[in-house]
Design an enzyme around this catalytic site. Sequence first.
Site, short mmCIF file in Angstrom:
data_model
loop_
_atom_site.label_atom_id
_atom_site.label_comp_id
_atom_site.label_asym_id
_atom_site.label_seq_id
_atom_site.Cartn_x
_atom_site.Cartn_y
_atom_site.Cartn_z
N LYS A 120 0.83 -1.21 0.00
CA LYS A 120 0.00 0.00 0.00
C LYS A 120 0.86 1.26 0.00
O LYS A 120 0.50 2.26 -0.61
CB LYS A 120 -0.93 0.01 1.21
CG LYS A 120 -2.09 -0.97 1.08
CD LYS A 120 -3.13 -0.74 2.15
CE LYS A 120 -4.34 -1.64 1.93
NZ LYS A 120 -5.28 -1.59 3.03
N LYS A 200 -6.45 -9.03 -7.45
CA LYS A 200 -7.52 -9.50 -6.57
C LYS A 200 -8.78 -8.65 -6.81
O LYS A 200 -8.66 -7.44 -6.99
CB LYS A 200 -7.04 -9.31 -5.13
CG LYS A 200 -8.03 -9.58 -4.06
CD LYS A 200 -7.45 -9.23 -2.70
CE LYS A 200 -8.53 -8.67 -1.82
NZ LYS A 200 -8.15 -8.03 -0.61
N LYS A 203 -12.88 -3.76 -4.05
CA LYS A 203 -13.81 -2.64 -4.16
C LYS A 203 -13.11 -1.43 -4.77
O LYS A 203 -13.64 -0.75 -5.63
CB LYS A 203 -14.35 -2.25 -2.79
CG LYS A 203 -15.11 -3.33 -2.09
CD LYS A 203 -15.63 -2.80 -0.76
CE LYS A 203 -15.54 -3.83 0.34
NZ LYS A 203 -14.22 -3.84 1.01
N1 AQP Z 1 -11.04 -10.97 -4.15
C1 AQP Z 1 -11.30 -11.56 -3.00
N2 AQP Z 1 -11.29 -12.91 -2.92
C2 AQP Z 1 -11.56 -13.53 -1.74
N3 AQP Z 1 -11.86 -12.87 -0.60
C3 AQP Z 1 -11.88 -11.52 -0.65
N4 AQP Z 1 -12.12 -10.58 0.29
C4 AQP Z 1 -12.02 -9.36 -0.27
N5 AQP Z 1 -11.72 -9.48 -1.57
C5 AQP Z 1 -11.61 -10.80 -1.84
C6 AQP Z 1 -12.42 -10.85 1.67
O1 AQP Z 1 -13.42 -9.94 2.12
C7 AQP Z 1 -13.19 -9.64 3.48
C8 AQP Z 1 -13.36 -8.18 3.78
O2 AQP Z 1 -12.50 -7.45 3.06
P1 AQP Z 1 -12.32 -5.90 3.33
O3 AQP Z 1 -13.36 -5.16 2.62
O4 AQP Z 1 -12.22 -5.58 4.77
O5 AQP Z 1 -10.91 -5.62 2.75
P2 AQP Z 1 -10.25 -6.13 1.46
O6 AQP Z 1 -9.81 -7.54 1.57
O7 AQP Z 1 -9.18 -5.13 1.22
O8 AQP Z 1 -11.43 -6.04 0.42
P3 AQP Z 1 -11.43 -5.25 -0.94
O9 AQP Z 1 -12.68 -5.48 -1.67
O10 AQP Z 1 -10.14 -5.52 -1.65
O11 AQP Z 1 -11.49 -3.76 -0.40
P4 AQP Z 1 -10.55 -2.53 -0.69
O12 AQP Z 1 -10.48 -2.39 -2.17
O13 AQP Z 1 -11.24 -1.39 -0.03
O14 AQP Z 1 -9.21 -2.82 -0.08
C9 AQP Z 1 -11.81 -10.15 3.84
O15 AQP Z 1 -12.00 -11.29 4.66
C10 AQP Z 1 -11.20 -10.53 2.54
O16 AQP Z 1 -10.34 -11.64 2.67
#
Ligand code: AQP
Length: 339
Positions: A120, A200, A203
């Site tokens: 990050k 991955k 969001k």
């Molecule tokens: N692509 C993914 N595949 C499997 N699991 C996923 N998770 C997120 N993306 C995937 C799981 O969702 C949970 C919550 O995630 P989060 O929103 O707290 O943070 P994150 O993992 O950073 O999710 P995003 O969508 O990638 O959000 P941003 O873009 O804001 O950083 C976690 O348990 C994660 O494993």
Amino acid sequence: MSSPAQAGRKKRVFSGMQPSGEAHLGNYLGALRPWVQLQREYDCVFCIVDDHAITAGGNPADMPKNVVDLAVSFLAVGLDPEQAIIFVQSDVPEHTELAWLFNAVTPVGDLERMTQYKDKAQHFESIPAGILNYPILQAADILLYKGEAVPVGEDQRQHLELTRDIARKFNAAYGETFPETEALIDKGVGRILGLDGEAKMSKSLGNTVGILAEPDEVWGRVRTAVTDPQRVRRDDPGRPEVCNVFTLHGHFTDAETRADIEVKCRAGEIGCVDCKRILSDNIAEAFGPIRERAAHYRAHPEEVRRTLQEGAERARAIARETMSEVREKMGLDWRSAIV
Ligand code: AQP
């Protein structure tokens, strides 16, 4: 501290999700769906972690709506306030208080070693301290509730290790207080790739399919998905093993149809658009009941408000107890010196 089994109670599990945009099928397969199972077996605390989400630097004006939308998604997938505590992190200020106190036992070097921090940090010219301290707040989230287990994907293992270290260091410095939280390793889906087929699904990357998207929106997203880059014309033979659309079929399409798609793709007998159409229809169908329940909660926002308010009250009751123990152990109770 007696073990949960000795005390005849369920183990406590904490898990959180950032309200950084609409919940997508990676969030669903990797987190929300397993959480629905977990709430039956454990004493679960599910949190919408808005204090974490501010480190992503989004527009503050979007946050309240994102929080409510995520609460609607939580309820629509089947998280149940009768079985689990569901609440918003910033409603319980003890999270940030405990995170501050954990600064006292967390070496900066440990934070700098975190892979997610290194990834990050590359996106910033001047790195906000919140990006570095993010795992301390995660440790506080879990330990505030004395969480004994957390569901973690591969990417979060390092942060859980840090949480365990923080618990150990705190206990050594101030007396036995926190459990060493175990990982409930996700043997399920692993990391779902986004529609770009590379990163991955996230969001913040916009490579997602939202779980509450209407069927035509699902199609609008899925039709943009990257497939086998070597496949240029419809009748070129494809390679399902390198195609993320084919991987996604694995989560939404029955085995027989998948086998048929695989054979036809290799023979150049089915084009990518048709293959995506099947996937899109299956995703839209799989999320149909969830969309319906979401429509109910959108039409009854008072139910969402009540869930979050009651969840926050239940969470605060536990948090207050932990914090009074922590403050006392750390000498933050001057009243004890006045008789
Ligand atoms: N692509 C993914 N595949 C499997 N699991 C996923 N998770 C997120 N993306 C995937 C799981 O969702 C949970 C919550 O995630 P989060 O929103 O707290 O943070 P994150 O993992 O950073 O999710 P995003 O969508 O990638 O959000 P941003 O873009 O804001 O950083 C976690 O348990 C994660 O494993």
